[in-house]
Design a protein around this motif. Structure first.
Motif, PDB file in Angstrom:
ATOM      1  N   SER A 141     -55.532 -43.053 -73.283  1.00 46.76           N
ATOM      2  CA  SER A 141     -56.274 -43.922 -72.364  1.00 46.76           C
ATOM      3  C   SER A 141     -57.608 -44.339 -72.963  1.00 46.76           C
ATOM      4  O   SER A 141     -58.233 -43.581 -73.727  1.00 46.76           O
ATOM      5  N   CYS A 143     -68.061 -54.249 -61.819  1.00 48.34           N
ATOM      6  CA  CYS A 143     -67.605 -53.666 -63.099  1.00 48.34           C
ATOM      7  C   CYS A 143     -66.595 -54.568 -63.801  1.00 48.34           C
ATOM      8  O   CYS A 143     -65.821 -55.270 -63.145  1.00 48.34           O
ATOM      9  N   VAL A 162     -64.359 -57.005 -61.169  1.00 51.31           N
ATOM     10  CA  VAL A 162     -63.617 -56.692 -59.938  1.00 51.31           C
ATOM     11  C   VAL A 162     -63.578 -57.936 -59.038  1.00 51.31           C
ATOM     12  O   VAL A 162     -62.518 -58.295 -58.504  1.00 51.31           O
TER      13      VAL A 162
HETATM   14  N1  UFG Z   1     -62.429 -50.388 -57.639  1.00 49.79           N
HETATM   15  C1  UFG Z   1     -62.957 -50.881 -56.464  1.00 49.79           C
HETATM   16  N2  UFG Z   1     -62.347 -50.551 -55.293  1.00 49.79           N
HETATM   17  C2  UFG Z   1     -61.253 -49.748 -55.243  1.00 49.79           C
HETATM   18  C3  UFG Z   1     -60.710 -49.255 -56.449  1.00 49.79           C
HETATM   19  C4  UFG Z   1     -61.329 -49.594 -57.630  1.00 49.79           C
HETATM   20  O1  UFG Z   1     -63.947 -51.602 -56.483  1.00 49.79           O
HETATM   21  O2  UFG Z   1     -60.760 -49.470 -54.132  1.00 49.79           O
HETATM   22  C5  UFG Z   1     -63.065 -50.764 -58.908  1.00 49.79           C
HETATM   23  C6  UFG Z   1     -63.584 -49.573 -59.690  1.00 49.79           C
HETATM   24  O3  UFG Z   1     -64.858 -49.232 -59.251  1.00 49.79           O
HETATM   25  C7  UFG Z   1     -63.530 -50.105 -61.112  1.00 49.79           C
HETATM   26  C8  UFG Z   1     -62.340 -51.068 -61.104  1.00 49.79           C
HETATM   27  O4  UFG Z   1     -62.099 -51.354 -59.740  1.00 49.79           O
HETATM   28  O5  UFG Z   1     -64.691 -50.829 -61.379  1.00 49.79           O
HETATM   29  C9  UFG Z   1     -61.088 -50.480 -61.702  1.00 49.79           C
HETATM   30  O6  UFG Z   1     -60.831 -49.235 -61.089  1.00 49.79           O
HETATM   31  P1  UFG Z   1     -59.460 -48.460 -61.263  1.00 49.79           P
HETATM   32  O7  UFG Z   1     -59.562 -47.189 -60.464  1.00 49.79           O
HETATM   33  O8  UFG Z   1     -58.313 -49.348 -60.969  1.00 49.79           O
HETATM   34  O9  UFG Z   1     -59.413 -48.137 -62.817  1.00 49.79           O
HETATM   35  P2  UFG Z   1     -60.462 -47.347 -63.733  1.00 49.79           P
HETATM   36  O10 UFG Z   1     -60.990 -48.329 -64.700  1.00 49.79           O
HETATM   37  O11 UFG Z   1     -61.413 -46.555 -62.966  1.00 49.79           O
HETATM   38  O12 UFG Z   1     -59.486 -46.260 -64.369  1.00 49.79           O
HETATM   39  C10 UFG Z   1     -58.451 -46.632 -65.206  1.00 49.79           C
HETATM   40  C11 UFG Z   1     -57.278 -45.654 -65.055  1.00 49.79           C
HETATM   41  C12 UFG Z   1     -57.653 -44.284 -65.509  1.00 49.79           C
HETATM   42  C13 UFG Z   1     -58.278 -44.333 -66.858  1.00 49.79           C
HETATM   43  C14 UFG Z   1     -59.389 -45.322 -66.917  1.00 49.79           C
HETATM   44  C15 UFG Z   1     -59.885 -45.417 -68.326  1.00 49.79           C
HETATM   45  O13 UFG Z   1     -56.856 -45.580 -63.719  1.00 49.79           O
HETATM   46  O14 UFG Z   1     -56.491 -43.498 -65.575  1.00 49.79           O
HETATM   47  O15 UFG Z   1     -58.943 -46.599 -66.487  1.00 49.79           O
HETATM   48  O16 UFG Z   1     -60.416 -46.585 -68.673  1.00 49.79           O
HETATM   49  F1  UFG Z   1     -58.766 -43.111 -67.203  1.00 49.79           F
END
Ligand code: UFG
Length: 342
Positions: free
Chosen positions: A127, A233, A276
């Protein structure tokens, strides 16, 4: 003779898409899963999409060393793609030992068995989380890994190291590739397989589709005061089918002896940052609907921005992300409607 690829965690979201692409590329696939975080939906979907009713399915846990050994003895495995792992970042902070024991033990058994069965190649599902909050964007494979911010992220780093060290110790008898995924989203264009989150989704796109269909009242956008163009983000959202195809390229590279090093790492992303808010607006536009959303405080542990430099995968593996964000978001919505029976 066709080569056989074992897909651990092959009944899950990413594993099922990879199984489809492997079969369509001419590989034999063995699916193994303990069904701890999925049901039979995607396995059935893989059979429908490929028109293959005979895909071996083994219900087993890779933490069970004997069962792992038996699997490799029962099938002549040329390469294994290891997905079987827990993946909820927040839960891993609350239950670190659950993550360490499962994610590390299962991969340890896979590696040990691959060594015993000499010459089996190993592809590990890693990841972009290993890069933490990057100092320079986009990130290349040479960008430094940062100390992990969650036990989940730490298991990815540890497993990468386990693979690298095993490859070196076997002097290349076992070869390894780690694919570092950015944010995999979307569903197969057939809408027969996709993501099936249990409970409230942690990830953005399933939360969006569940809000759009009325399962959730309102999407919270976590933070609009980040130092990014619109304050939300930025991530590199990679279509699940594009991502799955990267695995076919990597497996072929291993099995056809095209690797330049016995252990290689590739970023699997598009190279395109999307905020986002941009993602929400694109979802509304392509699916012609309005999404109920609000701005909420930042979520602990989120990085401000991360996206890939995918040049290495583009040039070395001949792989490139092809689907547009619109196609991907339309597929995510089609899947949500499919599982809702609409
Ligand atoms: N977000 C929201 N609202 C939500 C969910 C997410 O605004 O209800 C935002 C988060 O704050 C972030 C973006 O959407 O800015 C993406 O969030 P995700 O949870 O979809 O993904 P992440 O980037 O946090 O995490 C993903 C994978 C992980 C991995 C990570 C590494 O889910 O497994 O990328 O880059 F570790």
């Amino acid at each position: 003779m066709k080569k056989t690829v074992l897909v651990s965690g092959g009944a899950g979201f990413i594993g099922s898409h990879v199984a489809v692409e492997l079969i369509q590329a001419g590989y034999e696939v063995v699916v193994a899963d303990n069904f701890s975080n999925c049901d039979m939906t995607c396995y059935e979907g893989v059979k429908k999409i490929t028109g293959r009713n005979d895909i071996p399915l083994v219900k087993m846990d890779f933490c069970d060393a004997e069962a792992t050994e038996k699997l490799f003895s029962d099938y002549r495995i040329d390469a294994v793609i290891h997905f079987a792992a827990y993946k909820a970042v927040g839960e891993s902070v609350l239950k670190p030992l659950k993550y360490y024991s499962n994610n590390i033990q299962s991969f340890l058994n896979v590696l040990e068995t691959a060594c015993n069965h000499g010459g089996c190649q190993v592809l590990f599902s890693s990841s972009a989380t290993v890069y933490g909050e990057p100092e320079k964007l986009p990130v290349t494979e040479e960008s430094p890994r940062q100390s992990a911010t969650s036990p989940y992220g730490n298991t990815k780093q540890i497993c990468e190291d386990m693979l690298r060290d095993t490859v070196h110790a076997t002097e290349g008898l076992v070869k390894g590739i780690a694919l570092r995924y950015f944010n995999p989203i979307g569903a197969h264009p057939s809408a027969l397989i996709g993501e099936l989150p249990r409970g409230v989704p942690n990830n953005l796109v399933p939360f969006i589709t569940q809000t759009a269909i009325g399962k959730r009242e309102c999407l919270s956008i976590f933070g609009n005061d980040y130092p990014t163009p619109d304050g939300t983000c930025q991530r590199d959202y990679i279509d699940i089918v594009d991502l799955a195809k990267a695995h076919v390229c990597a497996v072929t590279r291993m099995l056809e002896g095209k690797m330049k090093q016995p252990y290689e790492i590739f970023n699997i992303g598009t190279g395109r940052p999307v905020s986002v808010l941009e993602l929400v607006k694109a979802f509304e536009k392509v699916n012609n609907l309005k999404l109920n959303y609000k701005f909420a405080p930042r979520r602990a542990g989120d990085v401000t921005a991360i996206w890939a430099d995918p040049t290495h995968a583009n040039e070395e593996m001949g792989w490139k992300a092809e689907r547009t964000i619109e196609q991907t978001l339309a597929s995510a919505w089609a899947w949500e409607k499919h599982i809702a029976g609409k």
